[in-house]
Design a protein around this motif. Structure first.
Motif, short mmCIF file in Angstrom:
data_model
loop_
_atom_site.label_atom_id
_atom_site.label_comp_id
_atom_site.label_asym_id
_atom_site.label_seq_id
_atom_site.Cartn_x
_atom_site.Cartn_y
_atom_site.Cartn_z
N GLU A 1 0.82 -1.21 0.00
CA GLU A 1 0.00 0.00 0.00
C GLU A 1 0.86 1.27 0.00
N LYS A 2 1.96 1.25 0.73
CA LYS A 2 2.84 2.43 0.76
C LYS A 2 3.36 2.74 -0.64
N GLN B 1 0.75 4.33 -2.78
CA GLN B 1 0.54 5.74 -2.44
C GLN B 1 1.67 6.61 -2.99
N SER C 1 -4.24 14.38 -0.66
CA SER C 1 -4.83 13.14 -0.18
C SER C 1 -3.81 12.01 -0.16
N LYS D 1 -0.99 12.44 2.42
CA LYS D 1 -1.49 12.07 3.75
C LYS D 1 -1.56 10.55 3.90
N GLN D 2 -2.09 9.87 2.88
CA GLN D 2 -2.21 8.42 2.93
C GLN D 2 -0.83 7.74 2.94
N LEU E 1 1.95 8.92 4.16
CA LEU E 1 2.50 9.08 5.50
C LEU E 1 1.86 8.08 6.46
N ARG E 2 0.55 7.89 6.34
CA ARG E 2 -0.16 6.92 7.19
C ARG E 2 0.32 5.49 6.93
N LYS E 3 0.74 5.22 5.70
CA LYS E 3 1.21 3.88 5.35
C LYS E 3 2.71 3.71 5.61
N GLY E 4 3.34 4.72 6.22
CA GLY E 4 4.73 4.59 6.63
C GLY E 4 5.76 5.21 5.72
#
Length: 111
Positions: free
Chosen positions: A44-45, A48, A66, A69-70, A72-75
């Motif tokens: 997923e990272k 993104q 968007s 942000k995603q 960063l959330r995925k590492g």
């Protein structure tokens, strides 16, 4: 949207309006997006980071925000995100150079 903004701020109201005007299309879009970004052959990272690069090439400010942000959330790290942006810049510039072949062809042998 203020006069100083080029793009309106994303809102729940706008999303609801899209869904109201074309509910089947909105459902299909949401399912497609959800499916594409699921873990698969690519993590997923990585997906993104690809999306960030593409968003910079297509120059979509909403997508840039968007997917950053995603990511960063995925590492993803800030360095990884910036490298993805530089890849996008190189690809966009490369396309301009490659497309110069059209102008060269159109000019023919004239000097």
């Amino acid at each position: 949207m203020s006069q100083n903004e080029l793009f309106p701020t994303p809102s729940l109201k706008a999303n609801e309006k899209r869904a109201e005007l074309a509910p089947a299309s909105m459902d299909a879009w949401r399912n497609f997006s959800k499916t594409v970004f699921q873990e698969g052959a690519l993590p997923e990272k990585t997906k993104q980071l690809i999306a960030i690069a593409v968003a910079h090439v297509t120059q979509c400010p909403y997508c840039i925000r968007s997917h950053t942000k995603q990511a960063l959330r995925k590492g993803a790290t800030q360095q990884e995100i910036m490298e993805a942006i530089w890849i996008a810049a190189e690809m966009r510039a490369g396309a301009a150079v490659a497309h110069s072949a059209l102008a060269i062809d159109e000019m023919g042998d004239e000097k």
